[in-house]
Design a protein around this motif. Sequence first.
Motif, PDB file in Angstrom:
ATOM      1  N   UNK A  79       0.918  -1.078  -0.179  1.00 44.72           N
ATOM      2  CA  UNK A  79      -0.502  -0.282   0.101  1.00 44.72           C
ATOM      3  C   UNK A  79       1.275   1.438  -0.366  1.00 44.72           C
ATOM      4  N   UNK A  80       2.147   0.938  -0.118  1.00 47.49           N
ATOM      5  CA  UNK A  80       3.108   2.599   0.276  1.00 47.49           C
ATOM      6  C   UNK A  80       3.067   3.077  -1.042  1.00 47.49           C
ATOM      7  N   UNK A  81       3.310   4.263  -0.585  1.00 47.74           N
ATOM      8  CA  UNK A  81       3.024   5.430  -2.370  1.00 47.74           C
ATOM      9  C   UNK A  81       4.342   6.345  -2.169  1.00 47.74           C
ATOM     10  N   UNK A  82       4.845   6.615  -2.811  1.00 49.38           N
ATOM     11  CA  UNK A  82       5.324   7.801  -3.662  1.00 49.38           C
ATOM     12  C   UNK A  82       5.045   8.833  -2.675  1.00 49.38           C
ATOM     13  N   UNK A  83       5.623  10.564  -3.166  1.00 49.24           N
ATOM     14  CA  UNK A  83       5.179  11.356  -3.216  1.00 49.24           C
ATOM     15  C   UNK A  83       4.224  11.774  -3.966  1.00 49.24           C
ATOM     16  N   UNK A  84       4.046  10.877  -5.180  1.00 46.85           N
ATOM     17  CA  UNK A  84       3.627  11.451  -6.687  1.00 46.85           C
ATOM     18  C   UNK A  84       2.409  10.086  -6.849  1.00 46.85           C
ATOM     19  N   UNK A  85       1.948   9.382  -5.515  1.00 45.71           N
ATOM     20  CA  UNK A  85       0.983   9.004  -5.417  1.00 45.71           C
ATOM     21  C   UNK A  85       1.037   6.901  -6.513  1.00 45.71           C
ATOM     22  N   UNK A  86       1.917   7.025  -6.909  1.00 39.11           N
ATOM     23  CA  UNK A  86       2.631   5.910  -6.991  1.00 39.11           C
ATOM     24  C   UNK A  86       3.060   5.023  -6.293  1.00 39.11           C
ATOM     25  N   UNK A  87       2.987   3.523  -6.496  1.00 42.39           N
ATOM     26  CA  UNK A  87       3.528   2.778  -5.630  1.00 42.39           C
ATOM     27  C   UNK A  87       5.353   2.846  -4.866  1.00 42.39           C
ATOM     28  N   UNK A  88       5.288   2.525  -4.091  1.00 44.05           N
ATOM     29  CA  UNK A  88       6.645   2.934  -3.296  1.00 44.05           C
ATOM     30  C   UNK A  88       8.031   1.718  -3.835  1.00 44.05           C
ATOM     31  N   UNK A  89       7.132   0.653  -3.908  1.00 40.73           N
ATOM     32  CA  UNK A  89       7.283  -0.678  -4.625  1.00 40.73           C
ATOM     33  C   UNK A  89       7.259  -1.138  -5.701  1.00 40.73           C
ATOM     34  N   UNK A  90       7.740  -1.358  -6.311  1.00 41.08           N
ATOM     35  CA  UNK A  90       7.718  -2.390  -7.572  1.00 41.08           C
ATOM     36  C   UNK A  90       6.729  -3.968  -7.008  1.00 41.08           C
ATOM     37  N   UNK A  91       6.727  -4.771  -7.859  1.00 36.71           N
ATOM     38  CA  UNK A  91       5.814  -5.986  -6.987  1.00 36.71           C
ATOM     39  C   UNK A  91       7.238  -6.971  -6.900  1.00 36.71           C
ATOM     40  N   UNK A  92       8.461  -6.328  -8.105  1.00 36.22           N
ATOM     41  CA  UNK A  92       9.839  -7.600  -7.857  1.00 36.22           C
ATOM     42  C   UNK A  92       9.994  -7.082  -6.433  1.00 36.22           C
ATOM     43  N   UNK A  93      10.235  -5.932  -5.969  1.00 35.32           N
ATOM     44  CA  UNK A  93      11.006  -5.013  -5.251  1.00 35.32           C
ATOM     45  C   UNK A  93      10.261  -5.386  -3.905  1.00 35.32           C
ATOM     46  N   UNK A  94       8.777  -5.638  -3.666  1.00 36.89           N
ATOM     47  CA  UNK A  94       8.030  -5.997  -2.457  1.00 36.89           C
ATOM     48  C   UNK A  94       8.155  -7.447  -2.205  1.00 36.89           C
ATOM     49  N   UNK A  95       8.695  -8.191  -3.556  1.00 34.49           N
ATOM     50  CA  UNK A  95       9.063  -9.601  -3.438  1.00 34.49           C
ATOM     51  C   UNK A  95      10.743  -9.762  -2.645  1.00 34.49           C
ATOM     52  N   UNK A  96      11.325  -9.002  -2.757  1.00 35.27           N
ATOM     53  CA  UNK A  96      12.824  -9.309  -2.610  1.00 35.27           C
ATOM     54  C   UNK A  96      13.014  -8.010  -0.549  1.00 35.27           C
ATOM     55  N   UNK A  97      11.848  -7.277  -0.557  1.00 32.60           N
ATOM     56  CA  UNK A  97      12.107  -6.729   0.864  1.00 32.60           C
ATOM     57  C   UNK A  97      11.515  -7.619   1.760  1.00 32.60           C
ATOM     58  N   UNK A  98      10.668  -8.405   1.350  1.00 31.67           N
ATOM     59  CA  UNK A  98       9.648  -9.359   2.048  1.00 31.67           C
ATOM     60  C   UNK A  98      11.172 -10.547   2.531  1.00 31.67           C
ATOM     61  N   UNK A  99      11.765 -10.950   1.813  1.00 34.95           N
ATOM     62  CA  UNK A  99      13.131 -11.798   1.700  1.00 34.95           C
ATOM     63  C   UNK A  99      13.564 -10.930   2.790  1.00 34.95           C
ATOM     64  N   UNK A 100      14.115 -10.075   3.029  1.00 32.79           N
ATOM     65  CA  UNK A 100      14.830  -9.092   3.746  1.00 32.79           C
ATOM     66  C   UNK A 100      14.511  -9.426   5.249  1.00 32.79           C
ATOM     67  N   UNK A 101      13.158  -8.756   5.645  1.00 28.76           N
ATOM     68  CA  UNK A 101      11.680  -9.106   6.123  1.00 28.76           C
ATOM     69  C   UNK A 101      12.032 -10.196   6.868  1.00 28.76           C
ATOM     70  N   UNK A 102      11.997 -11.146   6.483  1.00 29.67           N
ATOM     71  CA  UNK A 102      12.434 -12.609   6.805  1.00 29.67           C
ATOM     72  C   UNK A 102      13.552 -12.822   7.385  1.00 29.67           C
ATOM     73  N   UNK A 103      14.642 -12.253   6.545  1.00 28.86           N
ATOM     74  CA  UNK A 103      16.676 -12.595   7.064  1.00 28.86           C
ATOM     75  C   UNK A 103      16.616 -11.506   8.507  1.00 28.86           C
ATOM     76  N   UNK A 104      16.287 -10.791   8.300  1.00 27.61           N
ATOM     77  CA  UNK A 104      16.448  -9.618   9.246  1.00 27.61           C
ATOM     78  C   UNK A 104      15.308 -10.456  10.962  1.00 27.61           C
TER      79      UNK A 104
END
Length: 463
Positions: free
Chosen positions: A228-253
């Motif tokens: 749901x996160x948005x940048x200042x211009x209203x576009x998604x803050x994370x692309x689908x690929x970035x969401x995927x990789x950030x979830x992996x980072x979250x799990x590792x952390x």
Amino acid sequence: MQAQGGLVLFLDNLHARYGSIARFWGGLGDLSVSINDPKLLERVDANKLEKRLDGLNFLKGLLGARGIGYTSGAQAKVRRQLWHSVLSGQPFQQSMLPAFNSEVKSSLDGWTGMRNAEEKEALIEFNLAARMLWLRLNQVNAFGCQAGEGATDLFRAFGEAVQLLQRLRYSAFPTLPWSPAWREKRRLLSFIHMEVDRLIQATVSREPQGKESHTEWGSGDLLSLLIAAKKQDGTPAFSPAEVHDEVLTLLFGVYDNSKILSHTLHQLACHPGAQQAARDEVDTAWGGQPPRTLQALISLKYLHACLQESLRISAGRGVIWRVLEKDVRLGNYVLPKGATLVAPTAAIHSNPNYWPEPSKFRPERFLDAEPSASGTDNLHPIRHPGGHALAFIPFGFGLRNCLGQKYALNTATLVLGHILQGFTVELPSEADRQLHFKEENLSLESTDGIHLRMIPRKKQMQL
């Protein structure tokens, strides 16, 4: 390194032999300089240095290449700002606390049910118990209550993959294609990526159509907030690929943060006076009920000090890498540009120049007063434990400190508060007082587990 049990123990021995500054080579021409003195770290501007990203190369495939773990420079700064906005949208007491209370209570009921019918107690290997409980809490935090057993299977696979990759890292031989280790690594990583994609799709399908805010439809889990996160211009803050990789980072952390629980509870079992002081504080603050607000956790200053002292002694013993951006002179030594600066938290946290009697468990190191018979209302945290801002660094420091440290400490405080209200914790035998360590996931783990006797108190907490 392999002979001494891994990098963490190798660095302990290195500083015991050579003093506060020592060099070693991880390969041909790969110079590393390890410093265990906070004042020397300050002189090389360690707080401003970038992370040595290739130190995580052995985790490639498990850590997403587009996640924050592999970003640097301006990109890392922007990504951290986005993560801060995501985390600020998840007030711990509003979105997670009720579900966390329920999960912890369920685990405690299970432990009580395991007790010997005659002795009225449970003998638990708490490393395993803490890890399983932490996995359940991480499931709720990351994916929401709707994730189901699939998320638990994912966390288990993640733990297996971490252990496999750690073992391969110190192998004397390369992992050959189609070898048993290669096939097992491929199987685990394929399952993890598939499950992360499944959970992301399940979360996306819960998003309503229209202009409803996230707080009206989301469960408060981090995956929903990332999407749901948005940048200042209203576009998604994370692309689908970035969401995927950030979830992996979250799990590792969050994978091995359960050590905070098991090591702190072991210290409290070894020190009954400290355990009783922490229990009295919890009983006074919570009044026999589960906590309902974040303030109910923050108010437990002595228990926080116990957590911090446990992190100092054992649970927060890891390694931090940075890259030297210019030549630096320290006395007779020149640290060359491009070399790896290593901050060994274990050696820093046991430096007697900053921590007198470093092997002793003394929670009051983190407070400006000791708990008295009148209670703990007079306790206040010390701003710089150890006398220096870099003397206590269990979650890193500077530009790349851990984004999830508040979550880890709040969750550990919550779980330990429940345990102290429900149980008295003792050592099964005197032999269980001394722990022996091995390296796991760049920190230390007890080789023989942590065995504790959990004795239910007569007055049980009610939800």
